[in-house]
Write a protein that holds these residues in place. Structure first.
Motif, PDB file in Angstrom:
ATOM      1  N   VAL A 277       0.825  -1.202   0.000  1.00  0.00           N
ATOM      2  CA  VAL A 277       0.000   0.000   0.000  1.00  0.00           C
ATOM      3  C   VAL A 277       0.864   1.259   0.000  1.00  0.00           C
ATOM      4  O   VAL A 277       0.580   2.216  -0.725  1.00  0.00           O
ATOM      5  CB  VAL A 277      -0.938   0.008   1.226  1.00  0.00           C
ATOM      6  CG1 VAL A 277      -1.679   1.324   1.339  1.00  0.00           C
ATOM      7  CG2 VAL A 277      -1.916  -1.160   1.165  1.00  0.00           C
ATOM      8  N   ALA A 278       1.897   1.270   0.815  1.00  0.00           N
ATOM      9  CA  ALA A 278       2.772   2.442   0.903  1.00  0.00           C
ATOM     10  C   ALA A 278       4.030   2.063   1.663  1.00  0.00           C
ATOM     11  O   ALA A 278       4.007   1.151   2.493  1.00  0.00           O
ATOM     12  CB  ALA A 278       2.071   3.598   1.615  1.00  0.00           C
ATOM     13  N   GLY A 279       5.127   2.772   1.376  1.00  0.00           N
ATOM     14  CA  GLY A 279       6.365   2.571   2.088  1.00  0.00           C
ATOM     15  C   GLY A 279       6.967   3.904   2.494  1.00  0.00           C
ATOM     16  O   GLY A 279       6.622   4.945   1.923  1.00  0.00           O
TER      17      GLY A 279
ATOM     18  N   PRO B 165       8.413   8.973   1.163  1.00  0.00           N
ATOM     19  CA  PRO B 165       7.358   7.977   0.958  1.00  0.00           C
ATOM     20  C   PRO B 165       7.427   7.338  -0.428  1.00  0.00           C
ATOM     21  O   PRO B 165       8.006   7.904  -1.365  1.00  0.00           O
ATOM     22  CB  PRO B 165       6.075   8.798   1.096  1.00  0.00           C
ATOM     23  CG  PRO B 165       6.460  10.149   0.575  1.00  0.00           C
ATOM     24  CD  PRO B 165       7.909  10.340   0.947  1.00  0.00           C
ATOM     25  N   TYR B 166       6.809   6.186  -0.523  1.00  0.00           N
ATOM     26  CA  TYR B 166       6.620   5.501  -1.811  1.00  0.00           C
ATOM     27  C   TYR B 166       5.194   4.987  -1.859  1.00  0.00           C
ATOM     28  O   TYR B 166       4.696   4.414  -0.886  1.00  0.00           O
ATOM     29  CB  TYR B 166       7.592   4.327  -1.972  1.00  0.00           C
ATOM     30  CG  TYR B 166       7.237   3.457  -3.148  1.00  0.00           C
ATOM     31  CD1 TYR B 166       6.478   2.302  -2.985  1.00  0.00           C
ATOM     32  CD2 TYR B 166       7.620   3.827  -4.433  1.00  0.00           C
ATOM     33  CE1 TYR B 166       6.118   1.530  -4.079  1.00  0.00           C
ATOM     34  CE2 TYR B 166       7.260   3.052  -5.524  1.00  0.00           C
ATOM     35  CZ  TYR B 166       6.516   1.908  -5.337  1.00  0.00           C
ATOM     36  OH  TYR B 166       6.148   1.148  -6.414  1.00  0.00           O
ATOM     37  N   TYR B 167       4.559   5.175  -3.005  1.00  0.00           N
ATOM     38  CA  TYR B 167       3.203   4.655  -3.216  1.00  0.00           C
ATOM     39  C   TYR B 167       3.125   3.967  -4.559  1.00  0.00           C
ATOM     40  O   TYR B 167       3.633   4.491  -5.556  1.00  0.00           O
ATOM     41  CB  TYR B 167       2.172   5.791  -3.186  1.00  0.00           C
ATOM     42  CG  TYR B 167       2.235   6.656  -1.955  1.00  0.00           C
ATOM     43  CD1 TYR B 167       2.914   7.871  -1.980  1.00  0.00           C
ATOM     44  CD2 TYR B 167       1.618   6.263  -0.778  1.00  0.00           C
ATOM     45  CE1 TYR B 167       2.979   8.667  -0.850  1.00  0.00           C
ATOM     46  CE2 TYR B 167       1.680   7.055   0.362  1.00  0.00           C
ATOM     47  CZ  TYR B 167       2.368   8.249   0.316  1.00  0.00           C
ATOM     48  OH  TYR B 167       2.439   9.037   1.445  1.00  0.00           O
TER      49      TYR B 167
ATOM     50  N   ILE C  95      -1.571   6.522  -5.456  1.00  0.00           N
ATOM     51  CA  ILE C  95      -1.060   7.889  -5.296  1.00  0.00           C
ATOM     52  C   ILE C  95      -2.235   8.856  -5.168  1.00  0.00           C
ATOM     53  O   ILE C  95      -3.175   8.813  -5.939  1.00  0.00           O
ATOM     54  CB  ILE C  95      -0.169   8.271  -6.477  1.00  0.00           C
ATOM     55  CG1 ILE C  95       1.136   7.480  -6.424  1.00  0.00           C
ATOM     56  CG2 ILE C  95       0.135   9.779  -6.466  1.00  0.00           C
ATOM     57  CD1 ILE C  95       2.030   7.714  -7.628  1.00  0.00           C
ATOM     58  N   GLY C  96      -2.181   9.709  -4.135  1.00  0.00           N
ATOM     59  CA  GLY C  96      -3.171  10.762  -3.989  1.00  0.00           C
ATOM     60  C   GLY C  96      -4.196  10.538  -2.899  1.00  0.00           C
ATOM     61  O   GLY C  96      -4.764  11.490  -2.378  1.00  0.00           O
TER      62      GLY C  96
ATOM     63  N   SER D 222     -10.828   9.404   1.026  1.00  0.00           N
ATOM     64  CA  SER D 222     -11.650   9.031  -0.130  1.00  0.00           C
ATOM     65  C   SER D 222     -11.719   7.517  -0.278  1.00  0.00           C
ATOM     66  O   SER D 222     -11.495   6.972  -1.371  1.00  0.00           O
ATOM     67  CB  SER D 222     -11.078   9.670  -1.409  1.00  0.00           C
ATOM     68  OG  SER D 222     -11.019  11.064  -1.287  1.00  0.00           O
ATOM     69  N   LEU D 223     -12.028   6.863   0.795  1.00  0.00           N
ATOM     70  CA  LEU D 223     -12.009   5.398   0.809  1.00  0.00           C
ATOM     71  C   LEU D 223     -13.073   4.819  -0.108  1.00  0.00           C
ATOM     72  O   LEU D 223     -14.173   5.373  -0.267  1.00  0.00           O
ATOM     73  CB  LEU D 223     -12.183   4.886   2.236  1.00  0.00           C
ATOM     74  CG  LEU D 223     -10.913   4.987   3.087  1.00  0.00           C
ATOM     75  CD1 LEU D 223     -11.241   4.878   4.569  1.00  0.00           C
ATOM     76  CD2 LEU D 223      -9.921   3.925   2.682  1.00  0.00           C
TER      77      LEU D 223
END
Length: 119
Positions: free
Chosen positions: A47-49, A57-59, A64-65, A84-85
């Protein structure tokens, strides 16, 4: 080593959640950290790092966003702000220390925290 994820809940589409993961048993600030998620029958998905000291960060492109990862090295905690799930974000979310390409976990998994997006 232990990871305690929290903050998951039932939320309506378009809503927000902030997940937390408190880590112990290793020198947290020395490791990159990632959030992953998993749904039944599917592989665990990145999901993200976030990197160690600089907190870069990394997505994955698809996320992204909407999601923001952050860390507090003083609290040995990594966070995931989710906005914005969507229903497809429904999953159990996990964190772990990582090496290399953000996707390779170093330690065993914690219990995760359930996120359910539904009206």
């Amino acid at each position: 080593v232990k990871f305690v994820e929290s903050g998951g809940n039932l939320v309506q589409p378009g809503g927000s959640l902030r997940l937390s993961c408190e880590a112990s048993g290793f020198t947290f600030s020395n490791y990159g950290m990632s959030w992953f998620r998993q749904t039944p029958g599917k592989e665990r998905e990145l999901v993200a790092g976030i990197s160690t000291y600089s907190g870069t960060p990394y997505y994955p492109d698809s996320l992204i966003g909407r999601f923001t990862i952050s860390r507090d090295n003083a609290k040995n905690t990594v966070y995931l702000q989710m906005n914005s799930l969507k229903p497809e974000d429904t999953a159990v979310y996990y964190c772990n220390a990582i090496r290399g390409n953000w996707r390779t976990n170093i330690f065993d998994w914690g219990q995760g925290t359930q996120v359910t997006v539904s009206s």
